[in-house]
Scaffold this active site. Structure first.
Site, short mmCIF file in Angstrom:
data_model
loop_
_atom_site.label_atom_id
_atom_site.label_comp_id
_atom_site.label_asym_id
_atom_site.label_seq_id
_atom_site.Cartn_x
_atom_site.Cartn_y
_atom_site.Cartn_z
N GLU A 24 0.83 -1.21 0.00
CA GLU A 24 0.00 0.00 0.00
C GLU A 24 0.87 1.26 0.00
O GLU A 24 2.07 1.22 0.24
CB GLU A 24 -0.91 0.04 1.24
CG GLU A 24 -2.33 -0.47 1.01
CD GLU A 24 -3.19 0.48 0.21
OE1 GLU A 24 -2.67 1.51 -0.25
OE2 GLU A 24 -4.39 0.22 0.07
N ARG A 110 -7.10 0.66 13.16
CA ARG A 110 -5.79 1.17 12.73
C ARG A 110 -6.03 2.28 11.70
O ARG A 110 -7.13 2.44 11.18
CB ARG A 110 -4.93 0.08 12.11
CG ARG A 110 -5.50 -0.52 10.83
CD ARG A 110 -4.45 -1.35 10.10
NE ARG A 110 -4.98 -2.10 8.98
CZ ARG A 110 -5.22 -1.62 7.77
NH1 ARG A 110 -5.00 -0.34 7.52
NH2 ARG A 110 -5.68 -2.40 6.80
N ASN A 112 -5.56 3.80 7.97
CA ASN A 112 -5.56 3.20 6.64
C ASN A 112 -4.96 4.20 5.65
O ASN A 112 -3.81 4.56 5.76
CB ASN A 112 -6.98 2.76 6.25
CG ASN A 112 -6.99 1.83 5.06
OD1 ASN A 112 -6.18 0.91 4.98
ND2 ASN A 112 -7.89 2.04 4.12
N ASP A 130 -11.30 -5.63 11.02
CA ASP A 130 -12.14 -6.73 10.52
C ASP A 130 -13.25 -6.13 9.65
O ASP A 130 -14.27 -5.67 10.14
CB ASP A 130 -12.74 -7.51 11.69
CG ASP A 130 -13.47 -8.78 11.25
OD1 ASP A 130 -13.71 -8.93 10.03
OD2 ASP A 130 -13.81 -9.60 12.11
N ASN A 160 -10.63 5.40 1.94
CA ASN A 160 -9.61 5.19 0.93
C ASN A 160 -9.64 6.36 -0.06
O ASN A 160 -10.44 7.28 0.04
CB ASN A 160 -9.84 3.87 0.19
CG ASN A 160 -8.82 2.82 0.57
OD1 ASN A 160 -7.62 3.09 0.62
ND2 ASN A 160 -9.29 1.60 0.83
N ASP A 212 -10.06 1.79 -4.32
CA ASP A 212 -8.99 1.71 -3.33
C ASP A 212 -8.14 2.98 -3.40
O ASP A 212 -8.69 4.07 -3.50
CB ASP A 212 -8.17 0.44 -3.53
CG ASP A 212 -7.59 -0.08 -2.22
OD1 ASP A 212 -7.07 0.72 -1.44
OD2 ASP A 212 -7.63 -1.30 -1.99
#
Length: 308
Positions: A24, A110, A112, A130, A160, A212
């Site tokens: 990423e 977390r 991203n 999750d 994103n 994404d």
């Protein structure tokens, strides 16, 4: 109605020597002519030196969602528990300094996707790790001389696609969770870092893949990875799909312009749980580079360190 553009085939080259679990956040650093990117699950930072084509890697203590280069020559990293400054000296272990701690509203979260704006602030979104929970606990945070602030925007499942227009007055965000599949525009005030209302810009349910990571080129076109579909989409500033580029792996994750003239496009990817029919499993998790025929923009550096 699903609007599709037949994907084109563009020559690509393999740029990495490793395969990431979740590659990423590629970031091109103009000063060193190098590309930096992360392996979230592998808890690593990579650097590809353009002149030598040599790759180096450093381990970090937490999953790292996104990074930015700083005016101090260090890496600013949004990880699981906060914002950190990384000195990438002798591999394989980075020197890590905590700059800020985040108070997540829910367990197992977390950072991203994220990046810097033109004024040197670092923006990053959070998510529940999750994705099966489809929890909208994610938010957008800002880190600057005032420390870590936020969430300033809320309600995201998997934030994103963060990017800014060349003029800096438009910000883009997406949510790549299968129940969302939207790309939004916001007006953006670079002077005070404020975001305007969320406006739906592209419904990715009408295009192949989930939205994404993204980048904006010098003409203001928005490039986004269509994860699951193995495609890279270019949208005009008006939201029209201009082209789709077929990639050899099914799960591209984020793209970034780089190279000496910012005419190369780097694409990270992740390894799916099982090989996807019609794609080259040997390239899952690889970093690819291609030349799409357009020029990118220099990635802003983080400059607004808090005064200690």
């Amino acid at each position: 109605m699903r609007h599709r553009v037949n994907p084109t085939s563009t020559p690509w080259h393999l740029a990495s020597t490793t395969r990431d679990t979740v590659g990423e956040c590629p970031v091109w650093h103009v000063a060193t002519q190098a590309l930096f990117w992360v392996d979230i699950e592998g808890q690593r930072i990579h650097r590809l030196d353009w002149a030598s084509r040599q790759q180096a890697s450093w381990s970090v203590p937490e999953r790292v969602g996104c990074i930015a280069m700083s005016t101090r020559g260090t890496v600013i990293a949004a990880m699981e528990s906060g914002i950190f400054e990384l000195a990438l000296t002798d591999a394989p272990t980075a020197q890590v300094t905590r700059l800020a701690t985040v108070a997540h509203p829910q367990a197992n979260m977390r950072f991203n996707d994220g990046r810097c704006d033109a004024q040197g602030r670092f923006w990053a979104g959070t998510m529940v790790q999750d994705m099966r929970l489809a929890s909208p606990a994610g938010g957008i945070y800002c880190f600057d001389e005032n420390g870590l602030r936020g969430p300033l925007l809320q309600g995201y499942i998997t934030p994103n696609g963060m990017a800014f227009s060349p003029e800096g007055n438009t910000a883009y965000l997406s949510d790549s969770h299968p129940t969302r599949l939207k790309i939004w525009q916001h007006s953006f005030n670079g002077t005070d870092g404020s975001w305007g209302p969320q406006v739906e810009w592209v419904n990715m349910a009408e295009h192949p893949g989930r939205p994404d990571g993204a980048a904006v080129d010098a003409d203001g076109c928005y490039w986004i990875c269509g994860i699951d579909a193995g495609q890279l989409h270019q949208f005009s500033p008006q939201g029209e799909l201009l082209q789709s580029i077929a990639l050899p792996m099914s799960k591209p994750t984020k793209c970034a312009f780089g190279g000496p003239e910012l005419r190369h496009l780097f694409v990270t990817s992740l390894q799916p749980a099982a090989p996807t029919q019609g794609f080259d499993a040997s390239l899952d998790g690889a970093l690819l580079v291609l030349e799409p025929g357009v020029q990118g923009l220099p990635e802003p550096l983080f400059s607004r360190f808090p005064v200690r």
